[in-house]
Design a protein around this motif. Sequence first.
Motif, short mmCIF file in Angstrom:
data_model
loop_
_atom_site.label_atom_id
_atom_site.label_comp_id
_atom_site.label_asym_id
_atom_site.label_seq_id
_atom_site.Cartn_x
_atom_site.Cartn_y
_atom_site.Cartn_z
N THR A 230 0.84 -1.20 0.00
CA THR A 230 0.00 0.00 0.00
C THR A 230 0.88 1.25 0.00
O THR A 230 0.61 2.21 -0.74
CB THR A 230 -0.90 0.01 1.26
OG1 THR A 230 -1.49 -1.26 1.37
CG2 THR A 230 -1.96 1.08 1.18
N ARG A 234 0.89 4.00 -2.91
CA ARG A 234 0.60 5.41 -2.66
C ARG A 234 1.68 6.30 -3.27
O ARG A 234 1.39 7.28 -3.95
CB ARG A 234 0.53 5.67 -1.15
CG ARG A 234 -0.86 5.97 -0.73
CD ARG A 234 -0.95 6.17 0.76
NE ARG A 234 -1.99 5.34 1.29
CZ ARG A 234 -3.27 5.46 1.01
NH1 ARG A 234 -3.68 6.42 0.19
NH2 ARG A 234 -4.17 4.66 1.51
N LEU A 294 -12.28 9.26 -7.92
CA LEU A 294 -11.63 8.15 -7.24
C LEU A 294 -11.54 8.41 -5.73
O LEU A 294 -11.88 7.55 -4.91
CB LEU A 294 -10.23 7.96 -7.83
CG LEU A 294 -9.58 6.62 -7.65
CD1 LEU A 294 -10.46 5.52 -8.19
CD2 LEU A 294 -8.24 6.60 -8.39
N SER A 295 -11.13 9.62 -5.37
CA SER A 295 -10.96 9.87 -3.92
C SER A 295 -12.33 9.96 -3.24
O SER A 295 -12.49 9.53 -2.10
CB SER A 295 -10.11 11.11 -3.66
OG SER A 295 -10.87 12.26 -3.81
N GLU A 298 -13.43 6.37 -2.81
CA GLU A 298 -12.62 5.73 -1.76
C GLU A 298 -13.11 6.13 -0.38
O GLU A 298 -13.17 5.33 0.53
CB GLU A 298 -11.16 6.14 -1.92
CG GLU A 298 -10.38 5.17 -2.76
CD GLU A 298 -8.90 5.43 -2.66
OE1 GLU A 298 -8.16 4.47 -2.60
OE2 GLU A 298 -8.50 6.62 -2.64
N LEU A 299 -13.48 7.43 -0.25
CA LEU A 299 -13.95 7.91 1.05
C LEU A 299 -15.24 7.23 1.47
O LEU A 299 -15.50 7.01 2.65
CB LEU A 299 -14.19 9.42 0.99
CG LEU A 299 -12.95 10.31 1.16
CD1 LEU A 299 -13.34 11.77 1.04
CD2 LEU A 299 -12.30 10.04 2.51
N GLU A 301 -16.24 4.20 0.42
CA GLU A 301 -16.23 2.77 0.08
C GLU A 301 -16.78 1.88 1.19
O GLU A 301 -17.34 0.83 0.93
CB GLU A 301 -14.80 2.34 -0.29
CG GLU A 301 -14.79 1.14 -1.20
CD GLU A 301 -13.45 0.93 -1.88
OE1 GLU A 301 -12.80 1.91 -2.27
OE2 GLU A 301 -13.06 -0.23 -2.01
N HIS A 302 -16.63 2.31 2.46
CA HIS A 302 -17.10 1.44 3.55
C HIS A 302 -18.59 1.57 3.81
O HIS A 302 -19.16 0.77 4.53
CB HIS A 302 -16.29 1.71 4.82
CG HIS A 302 -16.35 3.14 5.24
ND1 HIS A 302 -15.56 4.09 4.67
CD2 HIS A 302 -17.12 3.76 6.15
CE1 HIS A 302 -15.84 5.26 5.22
NE2 HIS A 302 -16.78 5.08 6.11
N ARG A 415 -4.43 1.71 -10.81
CA ARG A 415 -4.45 3.09 -11.29
C ARG A 415 -3.32 3.33 -12.28
O ARG A 415 -2.20 2.92 -12.05
CB ARG A 415 -4.25 4.05 -10.11
CG ARG A 415 -5.39 3.98 -9.17
CD ARG A 415 -4.92 4.33 -7.79
NE ARG A 415 -5.95 3.93 -6.87
CZ ARG A 415 -6.27 4.60 -5.79
NH1 ARG A 415 -5.62 5.69 -5.47
NH2 ARG A 415 -7.22 4.18 -5.02
N HIS A 439 -13.47 0.34 -7.62
CA HIS A 439 -13.84 0.88 -6.30
C HIS A 439 -15.36 0.99 -6.14
O HIS A 439 -15.89 0.74 -5.06
CB HIS A 439 -13.16 2.23 -6.08
CG HIS A 439 -11.73 2.07 -5.68
ND1 HIS A 439 -11.35 1.74 -4.41
CD2 HIS A 439 -10.59 2.15 -6.39
CE1 HIS A 439 -10.03 1.64 -4.35
NE2 HIS A 439 -9.54 1.88 -5.54
N ASN A 442 -16.65 -2.45 -5.52
CA ASN A 442 -16.34 -2.84 -4.13
C ASN A 442 -17.32 -2.20 -3.17
O ASN A 442 -17.80 -2.85 -2.24
CB ASN A 442 -14.93 -2.37 -3.73
CG ASN A 442 -13.87 -3.26 -4.33
OD1 ASN A 442 -14.18 -4.30 -4.89
ND2 ASN A 442 -12.62 -2.84 -4.24
N ARG A 443 -17.61 -0.92 -3.38
CA ARG A 443 -18.54 -0.24 -2.49
C ARG A 443 -19.93 -0.90 -2.55
O ARG A 443 -20.64 -0.96 -1.54
CB ARG A 443 -18.66 1.24 -2.88
CG ARG A 443 -19.50 1.97 -1.91
CD ARG A 443 -19.76 3.41 -2.19
NE ARG A 443 -20.80 3.82 -1.26
CZ ARG A 443 -21.83 4.57 -1.58
NH1 ARG A 443 -21.97 5.04 -2.79
NH2 ARG A 443 -22.73 4.85 -0.66
#
Length: 477
Positions: A230, A234, A294-295, A298-299, A301-302, A415, A439, A442-443
Amino acid sequence: MPPPDSVSFRRLLAWSFGPCVPAWAVLAGLVVFAGLDGVAALVGAVVVFLLMVALVFGRLADFDRLIRYAEESLLDPDTAPPELTRSATAQRLLTAIAALRKLWTERREAAAGLARSGQDILDSLPDPLILIDRRRRILSANVAAGELFDMDRTAQRLAGRDLASVIRDPKVLEAADQALQQDRKGTIQFTLPSPVEHTFAALVVPLPVAHADGTAAIVALYDQTERLKTESMRADFVANASHELRTPLAAVLGFIETLQGPARDDAEARDKFLDIMLKQANRMTRLIDDLLSLSRIELREHTRPTQAVDLEAIIRAAVELLDRLAKERHSTIIVDIAPDVPAVIGDTGELGQVLHNLLGNAIKYGGDGGKVEITVALSDFRPPAMQGKGPCVRMSVRDSGEGIPREHLPRLTERFYRIDTARSRSLGGTGLGLAIVKHIVNRHRGAMTIDSEIGKGSVFSVYLPPALERTMVRAAS
Ligand code: ADP
């Protein structure tokens, strides 16, 4: 009366002799002071002794059985208690020994239970743990260590082996030696090359007092592979994003300088350059839009979407949006939605983006005059990556392009990963489209699969959880 097997003759005489002494003394006194006949006194002494032997015999046999019972109990805790017939004292001793034995059995079971639960605790830990003795030999290990080092996945098979036969890295062995010889705790990073390369942090902790079982140090391993991956991803991502932005920016700056200098009065060059600058600026905008998407995803995603949405409406909207591109590339788009497909649990905007990216790619990479097919159906197959059970909804986008070589397939959703960067750029790609799709999927707690055949085309399939209580509202077409 139990057989007098255990009573030895010498002990019987010894036990009987002492208690006779007072009677013999009285008889001797009677002979000396009262004129008792010596022969009669001797007979009396013998009678006293024989009576004493008869009295002592039964009691001595009881004590003998008791002693043997206590000795045998040490070896076999299930030894049956003896039957005592004569001595009340021996009977009391037997009761006391039985109580002691019960207490001892309970303590022993508690200690065994404690040892078992200690092992259970070690086994429940997800990280591999190895206990070694002063000679660096493995005393025990938990299940995670067994799975890591032993083909048969049994931690017991590790016991008795030298740590060096399990972890060959000299840094780890040096740390273990330091812990054992100098009482020094150490942490080192090392790589296990097989079966799959993994990087671990090994913490070696000496125990101040060696344990009863001989444990002198603990070697705990923590898998660092994911964290390092990771971190490097990054760092790569920042470098890639900067590079992707710097290229068009450098082009724009170059043209501005040219327009300010040598091409200041060249109308033809100015129009051409402005056109290129516009394209580059659009490219930067697309890139920044994709980075932001994307960001944002990602924020979130949970947090799973909760709405039931119709894929049909989303598909129609995406097809309409990409109609111009499809016409430019002479692509034919076919939509085939099976009857009675349920709605899915999803986010309309995000699923729209999934379809936009997959359809856009199919048109872009599907070749001029290609055929693109979007199919939606209920699928009994659930990809292993998808949680839950039961049927799910599969949405596939198939193109008739040249296909993707197999070695690229696992990396396509990374990416900025492109098979042909120049081609992707010339087609307006950012290299982030499939990463965004992954992503979003996944979400949605779904899964994506990619199948491709060289010369025939590719199929990108997205599997989504169905909203079982609702079927899709079919638009009149
Ligand atoms: P890009 O913006 O480059 O299209 P994507 O993330 O959408 O980025 O796709 C990554 C790469 O995967 C593309 O550059 C292309 O090489 C490959 N790719 C994606 N879709 C297809 C497809 N339908 N056919 C062939 N290659 C594809």
